[in-house]
Design a protein around this motif. Structure first.
Motif, PDB file in Angstrom:
ATOM      1  N   GLY A 130       0.813  -1.214   0.000  1.00 53.62           N
ATOM      2  CA  GLY A 130       0.000   0.000   0.000  1.00 53.62           C
ATOM      3  C   GLY A 130       0.845   1.261   0.000  1.00 53.62           C
ATOM      4  N   LEU A 131       1.926   1.256   0.768  1.00 55.38           N
ATOM      5  CA  LEU A 131       2.840   2.406   0.786  1.00 55.38           C
ATOM      6  C   LEU A 131       3.472   2.604  -0.585  1.00 55.38           C
ATOM      7  CD1 LEU A 131       4.723   1.855   4.182  1.00 55.38           C
ATOM      8  CD2 LEU A 131       2.720   3.278   3.744  1.00 55.38           C
ATOM      9  N   GLN A 132       3.876   1.513  -1.195  1.00 56.73           N
ATOM     10  CA  GLN A 132       4.500   1.593  -2.508  1.00 56.73           C
ATOM     11  C   GLN A 132       3.525   2.114  -3.555  1.00 56.73           C
ATOM     12  OE1 GLN A 132       5.539  -2.131  -4.525  1.00 56.73           O
ATOM     13  NE2 GLN A 132       7.591  -1.298  -4.881  1.00 56.73           N
ATOM     14  N   ALA A 133       2.284   1.630  -3.506  1.00 55.83           N
ATOM     15  CA  ALA A 133       1.276   2.070  -4.471  1.00 55.83           C
ATOM     16  C   ALA A 133       0.962   3.551  -4.305  1.00 55.83           C
ATOM     17  CB  ALA A 133       0.008   1.236  -4.311  1.00 55.83           C
ATOM     18  N   ALA A 134       0.892   4.020  -3.065  1.00 52.17           N
ATOM     19  CA  ALA A 134       0.613   5.443  -2.830  1.00 52.17           C
ATOM     20  C   ALA A 134       1.702   6.317  -3.451  1.00 52.17           C
ATOM     21  CB  ALA A 134       0.500   5.714  -1.334  1.00 52.17           C
ATOM     22  N   SER A 135       2.960   5.906  -3.281  1.00 55.82           N
ATOM     23  CA  SER A 135       4.060   6.677  -3.861  1.00 55.82           C
ATOM     24  C   SER A 135       4.045   6.613  -5.382  1.00 55.82           C
ATOM     25  CB  SER A 135       5.404   6.155  -3.338  1.00 55.82           C
ATOM     26  OG  SER A 135       5.579   6.497  -1.986  1.00 55.82           O
ATOM     27  N   LEU A 136       3.841   5.414  -5.908  1.00 54.41           N
ATOM     28  CA  LEU A 136       3.932   5.206  -7.358  1.00 54.41           C
ATOM     29  C   LEU A 136       2.771   5.833  -8.109  1.00 54.41           C
ATOM     30  CD1 LEU A 136       5.526   3.812  -9.636  1.00 54.41           C
ATOM     31  CD2 LEU A 136       4.177   1.760  -9.213  1.00 54.41           C
ATOM     32  N   GLU A 137       1.574   5.708  -7.568  1.00 52.88           N
ATOM     33  CA  GLU A 137       0.378   6.114  -8.307  1.00 52.88           C
ATOM     34  C   GLU A 137      -0.081   7.537  -8.002  1.00 52.88           C
ATOM     35  OE1 GLU A 137      -2.546   3.169  -7.382  1.00 52.88           O
ATOM     36  OE2 GLU A 137      -1.242   1.488  -8.003  1.00 52.88           O
ATOM     37  N   HIS A 138       0.299   8.060  -6.842  1.00 49.74           N
ATOM     38  CA  HIS A 138      -0.215   9.373  -6.446  1.00 49.74           C
ATOM     39  C   HIS A 138       0.889  10.399  -6.188  1.00 49.74           C
ATOM     40  CE1 HIS A 138      -4.185   7.593  -6.192  1.00 49.74           C
ATOM     41  NE2 HIS A 138      -3.705   6.643  -5.399  1.00 49.74           N
ATOM     42  N   HIS A 139       1.776  10.109  -5.234  1.00 50.70           N
ATOM     43  CA  HIS A 139       2.741  11.125  -4.811  1.00 50.70           C
ATOM     44  C   HIS A 139       3.780  11.435  -5.891  1.00 50.70           C
ATOM     45  CE1 HIS A 139       1.779   9.473  -0.524  1.00 50.70           C
ATOM     46  NE2 HIS A 139       0.776  10.146  -1.054  1.00 50.70           N
ATOM     47  N   LEU A 140       4.348  10.409  -6.505  1.00 55.15           N
ATOM     48  CA  LEU A 140       5.378  10.643  -7.524  1.00 55.15           C
ATOM     49  C   LEU A 140       4.829  11.430  -8.710  1.00 55.15           C
ATOM     50  CD1 LEU A 140       8.240  10.290  -8.555  1.00 55.15           C
ATOM     51  CD2 LEU A 140       7.622   7.999  -9.364  1.00 55.15           C
ATOM     52  N   PRO A 141       3.674  11.061  -9.292  1.00 59.07           N
ATOM     53  CA  PRO A 141       3.138  11.893 -10.384  1.00 59.07           C
ATOM     54  C   PRO A 141       2.861  13.332  -9.960  1.00 59.07           C
ATOM     55  CG  PRO A 141       2.039   9.752 -10.331  1.00 59.07           C
ATOM     56  CD  PRO A 141       2.875   9.839  -9.088  1.00 59.07           C
ATOM     57  N   ALA A 142       2.384  13.519  -8.722  1.00 57.29           N
ATOM     58  CA  ALA A 142       2.082  14.877  -8.254  1.00 57.29           C
ATOM     59  C   ALA A 142       3.352  15.721  -8.160  1.00 57.29           C
ATOM     60  CB  ALA A 142       1.387  14.819  -6.892  1.00 57.29           C
ATOM     61  N   PHE A 143       4.439  15.129  -7.657  1.00 52.09           N
ATOM     62  CA  PHE A 143       5.686  15.891  -7.550  1.00 52.09           C
ATOM     63  C   PHE A 143       6.304  16.135  -8.922  1.00 52.09           C
ATOM     64  CE2 PHE A 143       5.785  14.563  -3.004  1.00 52.09           C
ATOM     65  CZ  PHE A 143       5.857  15.840  -2.474  1.00 52.09           C
ATOM     66  N   ARG A 144       6.187  15.186  -9.823  1.00 54.22           N
ATOM     67  CA  ARG A 144       6.703  15.415 -11.175  1.00 54.22           C
ATOM     68  C   ARG A 144       5.941  16.544 -11.856  1.00 54.22           C
ATOM     69  NH1 ARG A 144       7.754   9.074 -12.945  1.00 54.22           N
ATOM     70  NH2 ARG A 144       9.998   9.066 -12.411  1.00 54.22           N
ATOM     71  N   GLN A 145       4.630  16.597 -11.654  1.00 53.92           N
ATOM     72  CA  GLN A 145       3.845  17.688 -12.212  1.00 53.92           C
ATOM     73  C   GLN A 145       4.242  19.012 -11.580  1.00 53.92           C
ATOM     74  OE1 GLN A 145       1.769  17.682 -14.712  1.00 53.92           O
ATOM     75  NE2 GLN A 145       1.230  19.858 -14.494  1.00 53.92           N
ATOM     76  N   ALA A 146       4.510  19.002 -10.276  1.00 50.92           N
ATOM     77  CA  ALA A 146       4.923  20.230  -9.592  1.00 50.92           C
ATOM     78  C   ALA A 146       6.259  20.737 -10.121  1.00 50.92           C
ATOM     79  CB  ALA A 146       5.011  19.984  -8.082  1.00 50.92           C
ATOM     80  N   VAL A 147       7.187  19.823 -10.422  1.00 54.42           N
ATOM     81  CA  VAL A 147       8.473  20.220 -10.991  1.00 54.42           C
ATOM     82  C   VAL A 147       8.267  20.854 -12.367  1.00 54.42           C
ATOM     83  CG1 VAL A 147      10.673  19.380 -11.912  1.00 54.42           C
ATOM     84  CG2 VAL A 147       9.852  18.541  -9.704  1.00 54.42           C
ATOM     85  N   ALA A 148       7.426  20.239 -13.187  1.00 53.92           N
ATOM     86  CA  ALA A 148       7.164  20.781 -14.527  1.00 53.92           C
ATOM     87  C   ALA A 148       6.553  22.175 -14.434  1.00 53.92           C
ATOM     88  CB  ALA A 148       6.246  19.837 -15.297  1.00 53.92           C
ATOM     89  N   GLU A 149       5.619  22.367 -13.523  1.00 60.62           N
ATOM     90  CA  GLU A 149       4.993  23.679 -13.352  1.00 60.62           C
ATOM     91  C   GLU A 149       5.989  24.713 -12.831  1.00 60.62           C
ATOM     92  OE1 GLU A 149       1.678  22.954 -10.820  1.00 60.62           O
ATOM     93  OE2 GLU A 149       0.480  21.991 -12.395  1.00 60.62           O
ATOM     94  N   ALA A 150       6.871  24.284 -11.923  1.00 62.83           N
ATOM     95  CA  ALA A 150       7.876  25.211 -11.398  1.00 62.83           C
ATOM     96  C   ALA A 150       8.839  25.650 -12.496  1.00 62.83           C
ATOM     97  CB  ALA A 150       8.645  24.551 -10.257  1.00 62.83           C
ATOM     98  N   MET A 151       9.236  24.714 -13.344  1.00 62.27           N
ATOM     99  CA  MET A 151      10.134  25.053 -14.452  1.00 62.27           C
ATOM    100  C   MET A 151       9.465  26.030 -15.406  1.00 62.27           C
ATOM    101  SD  MET A 151      11.822  21.298 -15.192  1.00 62.27           S
ATOM    102  CE  MET A 151      12.825  21.882 -16.567  1.00 62.27           C
TER     103      MET A 151
END
Length: 224
Positions: A130-151
Motif C-alpha cells: 500500500g505504501l509503494q502504491a501510494a508513492s507510485l500512483e499518487h505522490h510521484l506523479p504529483a511531484f513530477r507535475q509540480a516540478v514541470a509547473e515550477a520550471m
C-alpha cells in the motif's frame, strides 16, 4: 539519544547478523523512512504555506505512520525514535524542494520493493504494498507535475528578467492565476509579444478592468 539499531535504520537494509528478527528490522526501517518524509514535507509547508502537493502528502505520511505504528504495536516491535524534526532543512527554492520530493518518492518505492523481498508476514506485506502504491500512483506523479509547473513558472519570469528565487512571490489570487495560466500558455496570436513582456500584476489588472467594463455594459443593456 540515538536508536539502538541506528546503522540499520540509516542504511535502510536488513542486517542478517543483527540480533533482531527480519520483520522487526523491516517495520522499523519503513517507519523511520516515513518519519523522514513527514518531517521534510512538513518543513516545506511551514516555509511555503499549504500548497500542493506537499500539504496533501504530509497528511498521507501521517496516515502511513499511524498504520505502521499500529502494526509495530501488534507485533511487539518498539517504534524507532524520530530524529528528523531536529535534522531536516529545506531549500529556499520551491523547484528544488519539488525535485527532492520526486527523488524521495522514487527512493520510497525502491525501499518498499526491497523490504517486500525480505518480509513474508501477510499483513506487513499488504501494508508495504500500500505504501509503494501510494508513492507510485499518487505522490510521484504529483511531484513530477509540480516540478514541470515550477520550471514553466521560472521560464516565464526569466523572460521578464526576474530571477528564479523571486518567481514564487505572490501578487494576489488573480495575479497568481494569470501567472500560472500564461506560464503554460502556447502562442497567443497578435497579443503574444505584449503578454510575454507584461508584468503579471498588470495583466491581472487588465483582466479585472475588462471584466468590470463587460459587467457594466451588460447591466446597462438590461436596464435599457
Amino acid at each position: 539519544m540515538t536508536n539502538y539499531d541506528e546503522a540499520i535504520l540509516r542504511s535502510g537494509r536488513i542486517d542478517p547478523a543483527a540480533p533482531f528478527p527480519v520483520l522487526h528490522q523491516a517495520m522499523r526501517i519503513a517507519l523511520h523512512d516515513q518519519y523522514a518524509a513527514q518531517s521534510f514535507h512538513g518543513r516545506v509547508v511551514e516555509a511555503f504555506g499549504s500548497r500542493p502537493p506537499f500539504v496533501g502528502v504530509v497528511r498521507a505520511k501521517e496516515r502511513h505512520i499511524a498504520a505502521l505504528s499500529a502494526l509495530c504495536q501488534r507485533f511487539g516491535i518498539p517504534r524507532p525514535l524520530n530524529p528528523f524534526p531536529q535534522e531536516t532543512s529545506v531549500s529556499p527554492s520551491w523547484r528544488a524542494n519539488c525535485e527532492r520530493g520526486v527523488a524521495g518518492e522514487i527512493a520510497n518505492i525502491r525501499l518498499c520493493e526491497y523490504l517486500l523481498t525480505q518480509v513474508g508476514e501477510p499483513d506487513a506485506r499488504r501494508l508495504l504494498q500500500g505504501l509503494q502504491a501510494a508513492s507510485l500512483e499518487h505522490h510521484l506523479p504529483a511531484f513530477r507535475q509540480a516540478v514541470a509547473e515550477a520550471m514553466a513558472q521560472e521560464r516565464y519570469h526569466a523572460a521578464r528578467g526576474i530571477p528564479p528565487q523571486e518567481a514564487y512571490v505572490r501578487h494576489g489570487p488573480l495575479s497568481d492565476f494569470m501567472e500560472r495560466a500564461l506560464a503554460h500558455a502556447g502562442p497567443l496570436g497578435m497579443f503574444s509579444p505584449l503578454l510575454r513582456h507584461s508584468h503579471p500584476a498588470m495583466l491581472a489588472g487588465m483582466v479585472a478592468g475588462g471584466a468590470g467594463i463587460y459587467l457594466l455594459k451588460n447591466r446597462s443593456g438590461r436596464n435599457r
